[in-house]
Design an enzyme around this catalytic site. Structure first.
Site, PDB file in Angstrom:
ATOM      1  N   GLY A  76       6.766 -13.686  14.309  1.00  0.00           N
ATOM      2  CA  GLY A  76       6.158 -14.995  13.658  1.00  0.00           C
ATOM      3  C   GLY A  76       4.717 -15.092  13.937  1.00  0.00           C
ATOM      4  O   GLY A  76       4.008 -15.637  13.698  1.00  0.00           O
TER       5      GLY A  76
ATOM      6  N   ASP B  58       3.930 -12.885  20.334  1.00  0.00           N
ATOM      7  CA  ASP B  58       2.762 -12.448  20.638  1.00  0.00           C
ATOM      8  C   ASP B  58       1.368 -13.216  20.086  1.00  0.00           C
ATOM      9  O   ASP B  58       1.728 -13.701  19.202  1.00  0.00           O
ATOM     10  CB  ASP B  58       2.531 -10.913  20.551  1.00  0.00           C
ATOM     11  CG  ASP B  58       2.600 -10.689  18.893  1.00  0.00           C
ATOM     12  OD1 ASP B  58       3.347 -11.214  18.071  1.00  0.00           O
ATOM     13  OD2 ASP B  58       1.687  -9.742  18.573  1.00  0.00           O
TER      14      ASP B  58
ATOM     15  N   GLN C  12      -0.764  -5.307  22.774  1.00  0.00           N
ATOM     16  CA  GLN C  12      -1.738  -5.748  22.104  1.00  0.00           C
ATOM     17  C   GLN C  12      -2.966  -5.060  22.824  1.00  0.00           C
ATOM     18  O   GLN C  12      -2.845  -4.201  23.375  1.00  0.00           O
ATOM     19  CB  GLN C  12      -1.698  -7.382  21.807  1.00  0.00           C
ATOM     20  CG  GLN C  12      -0.750  -8.011  21.046  1.00  0.00           C
ATOM     21  CD  GLN C  12      -1.267  -8.018  19.524  1.00  0.00           C
ATOM     22  OE1 GLN C  12      -2.227  -7.313  19.462  1.00  0.00           O
ATOM     23  NE2 GLN C  12      -0.371  -8.401  18.615  1.00  0.00           N
TER      24      GLN C  12
ATOM     25  N   GLY D 270      -1.745  -5.990  16.244  1.00  0.00           N
ATOM     26  CA  GLY D 270      -3.072  -6.312  16.395  1.00  0.00           C
ATOM     27  C   GLY D 270      -3.726  -5.809  14.976  1.00  0.00           C
ATOM     28  O   GLY D 270      -3.368  -5.009  14.258  1.00  0.00           O
TER      29      GLY D 270
ATOM     30  N   ASP E  57       5.864  -0.805   8.839  1.00  0.00           N
ATOM     31  CA  ASP E  57       6.177  -1.868   7.826  1.00  0.00           C
ATOM     32  C   ASP E  57       4.876  -2.110   7.529  1.00  0.00           C
ATOM     33  O   ASP E  57       3.832  -2.198   8.072  1.00  0.00           O
ATOM     34  CB  ASP E  57       6.753  -2.852   8.442  1.00  0.00           C
ATOM     35  CG  ASP E  57       5.956  -3.819   9.196  1.00  0.00           C
ATOM     36  OD1 ASP E  57       5.410  -4.846   8.639  1.00  0.00           O
ATOM     37  OD2 ASP E  57       5.723  -3.569  10.388  1.00  0.00           O
TER      38      ASP E  57
ATOM     39  N   CYS F 163       7.283  12.672  -8.924  1.00  0.00           N
ATOM     40  CA  CYS F 163       7.754  11.661  -8.205  1.00  0.00           C
ATOM     41  C   CYS F 163       9.284  11.683  -8.905  1.00  0.00           C
ATOM     42  O   CYS F 163       9.370  11.750 -10.017  1.00  0.00           O
ATOM     43  CB  CYS F 163       7.194  10.294  -8.277  1.00  0.00           C
ATOM     44  SG  CYS F 163       8.240   9.036  -7.560  1.00  0.00           S
TER      45      CYS F 163
ATOM     46  N   CYS G 114      11.223   9.024  -8.616  1.00  0.00           N
ATOM     47  CA  CYS G 114      12.043   7.675  -8.433  1.00  0.00           C
ATOM     48  C   CYS G 114      12.586   7.215  -9.844  1.00  0.00           C
ATOM     49  O   CYS G 114      12.122   7.889 -11.037  1.00  0.00           O
ATOM     50  CB  CYS G 114      10.969   6.611  -7.937  1.00  0.00           C
ATOM     51  SG  CYS G 114       9.735   6.259  -9.316  1.00  0.00           S
TER      52      CYS G 114
ATOM     53  N   CYS H 105       9.587   6.759 -12.505  1.00  0.00           N
ATOM     54  CA  CYS H 105       8.761   8.016 -13.121  1.00  0.00           C
ATOM     55  C   CYS H 105       9.826   9.066 -13.947  1.00  0.00           C
ATOM     56  O   CYS H 105       9.546   9.602 -14.834  1.00  0.00           O
ATOM     57  CB  CYS H 105       8.304   8.850 -11.598  1.00  0.00           C
ATOM     58  SG  CYS H 105       6.927   8.141 -11.187  1.00  0.00           S
TER      59      CYS H 105
ATOM     60  N   HIS I 250       8.588   2.332  -7.587  1.00  0.00           N
ATOM     61  CA  HIS I 250       7.927   3.387  -7.516  1.00  0.00           C
ATOM     62  C   HIS I 250       7.092   3.413  -6.214  1.00  0.00           C
ATOM     63  O   HIS I 250       7.172   4.567  -5.564  1.00  0.00           O
ATOM     64  CB  HIS I 250       6.702   3.754  -8.807  1.00  0.00           C
ATOM     65  CG  HIS I 250       5.808   4.808  -8.294  1.00  0.00           C
ATOM     66  ND1 HIS I 250       6.164   6.281  -8.218  1.00  0.00           N
ATOM     67  CD2 HIS I 250       4.407   4.632  -7.841  1.00  0.00           C
ATOM     68  CE1 HIS I 250       5.111   7.019  -8.159  1.00  0.00           C
ATOM     69  NE2 HIS I 250       4.070   5.941  -7.797  1.00  0.00           N
TER      70      HIS I 250
HETATM   71 ZN   LIG Z   1       7.861   7.238  -9.067  1.00  0.00          ZN
END
Ligand SMILES: [Zn+2]
Length: 405
Positions: free
Chosen positions: A96, A178, A224, A251, A298, A336, A338, A341, A367
């Site tokens: 958070g 943090d 950090q 950071g 992430d 690709c 996926c 695609c 995608h």
């Molecule tokens: Zn794709």
């Protein structure tokens, strides 16, 4: 066995990078891995089945958002995040901290993870002492008070409170509270903020260890220190001296500082615990992170871009709305595999985005997530086969051709 177990399968010769696996109580995460962001307990525009089909192994939800809406007690009463969102694989929640400082402190401004340090707009408003700018977050020794970006209600988050909220949410991996500083801050402020982050890390850990949840949930400490070498190293040393299950590297980074900062930190962090580079997800940065020993990433960029029609291809990012795609019958990226695609043309995607159809955001997210998750998966495979350098030069040799043309 602790809440998680991490093992290294193979390293990149002469580098910090490695391929491994994290065992959690909701399944394994083969690392390095990209972690999609499920901000409010949903990866926007995707069902859990669609998400699984992109190759996602684990999702990260935001503590700040779920605390304000619907409230962490409500999620707890549902049996936790996994049941609430019907995602039965591994989950994570952030502390958070980043949202408190970016949404609470600099309300109405964008505190991006990668900033131009020359931009004075990026400086956190709470540090303006002239009283003319409303102070939406106030940092004290024990925590941060801030106003909700929903309704202006006042909240106070301490390290203990952040961990309590994350215990309620019940993710497999959680993070210590943090302070996320802007790289525009000066050395003295970075140093003060780092001391606070270190105190808060210890408090987060002590509180976590005092609860039975510490047997089910792994706690990662966050390093950090901004762009300062001495502070980054000091932070890596202090945080790794504590009994965390893994580490986050936090950071906002100036693009040119990211690689050196990650290297400073990962040379110090103990090899046998996993490391997560928070909020970073552009393809070039993923190669840099993996090469320098990052196991998890992430970032909201793939899904945010995907919903906006900015889509990744092996030649770089394209805006599918552009007129040149209106009659283009080829797939978005012929390389690709996926769902998007394999089944749709650029012309159809262009039409969906121009017509503001919801399916555009879903197909774009599918995608982009597949593209980034698969890219990191291929890096892992290349490490296992001893071919990371070859894979990196072959991918980056064509990626970016579009944007630099
Ligand atoms: Zn794709």
């Amino acid at each position: 066995m602790g809440p998680i177990e991490y093992s290294i399968l193979k390293k990149i010769q002469g580098k910090l990078g490695r391929a491994g696996v994290i065992h959690t109580q909701h399944g394994d995460i083969e690392t390095p891995a990209f972690v999609p962001v499920a901000t409010k307990a949903t990866v926007k525009a995707l069902t859990p089945e669609q998400l699984r089909d992109t190759g996602a192994q684990v999702v990260l939800a935001n503590t700040y958002h779920l605390y304000l809406q619907p409230g962490s007690e409500k999620v707890k009463n549902f049996g936790g995040l996994h049941k609430f969102m019907n995602w039965h694989g591994p989950t994570m929640t952030d502390s958070g901290g980043f949202q408190v400082f970016s949404l609470g402190a600099a309300y109405g401004k964008e505190l991006s993870k990668v900033v131009k340090i020359t931009n004075p707009e990026q400086i956190l408003q709470e540090r303006s002492l002239d009283g003319e700018i409303p102070r939406l977050a106030t940092i004290g020794a024990d925590g941060v008070s801030f106003r909700s970006h929903h309704d202006g209600s006042l909240h106070y988050i301490t390290p203990e409170k952040s961990i309590e909220i994350q215990h309620n949410l019940g993710a497999d991996i959680i993070f210590a509270f943090d302070e996320c500083t802007s790289p525009a801050e000066d050395f003295r402020y970075q140093e003060e903020a780092l001391e606070r982050t270190h105190r808060w890390a210890k408090k987060s850990l002590d509180f976590h260890k005092s609860k039975p949840n510490s047997e089910r949930q792994a706690l990662f400490g966050i390093v950090q220190g901004g762009r300062e070498e001495s502070l980054r190293k000091k932070s890596a040393e202090y945080i790794s001296s504590l009994d965390f299950d893994g580490f986050g590297i936090g950071g906002s980074f100036a693009k040119e500082d990211m690689e050196t900062a990650v290297k400073w930190v990962n040379e110090i962090l103990p090899e046998e615990k996993p490391r997560h580079l928070l909020g970073i997800g552009e393809p070039e940065d993923l190669f840099m992170g993996v090469e320098n020993g990052v196991d998890l990433f992430d970032c909201v960029a793939p899904t945010r871009n995907g919903r906006g029609g900015t889509l990744y291809t092996h030649w770089g990012k394209i805006n599918i709305r552009n007129a040149e795609y209106r009659e283009d019958t080829s797939p978005l990226d012929p390389g690709c595999s996926c769902y998007t695609c394999k089944n749709f043309s650029r012309a159809y995607l262009c039409h969906l985005f121009r017509a503001h159809e919801m399916l555009g955001g879903t197909l774009g997210s599918i995608h982009n997530l597949y593209f980034v998750i698969n890219l990191v998966r291929c890096m892992r495979q290349a490490i296992l086969e001893g071919k990371f350098e070859e894979f990196k030069s072959s991918f980056l040799g064509t990626y970016g051709v579009l944007s630099s043309a």
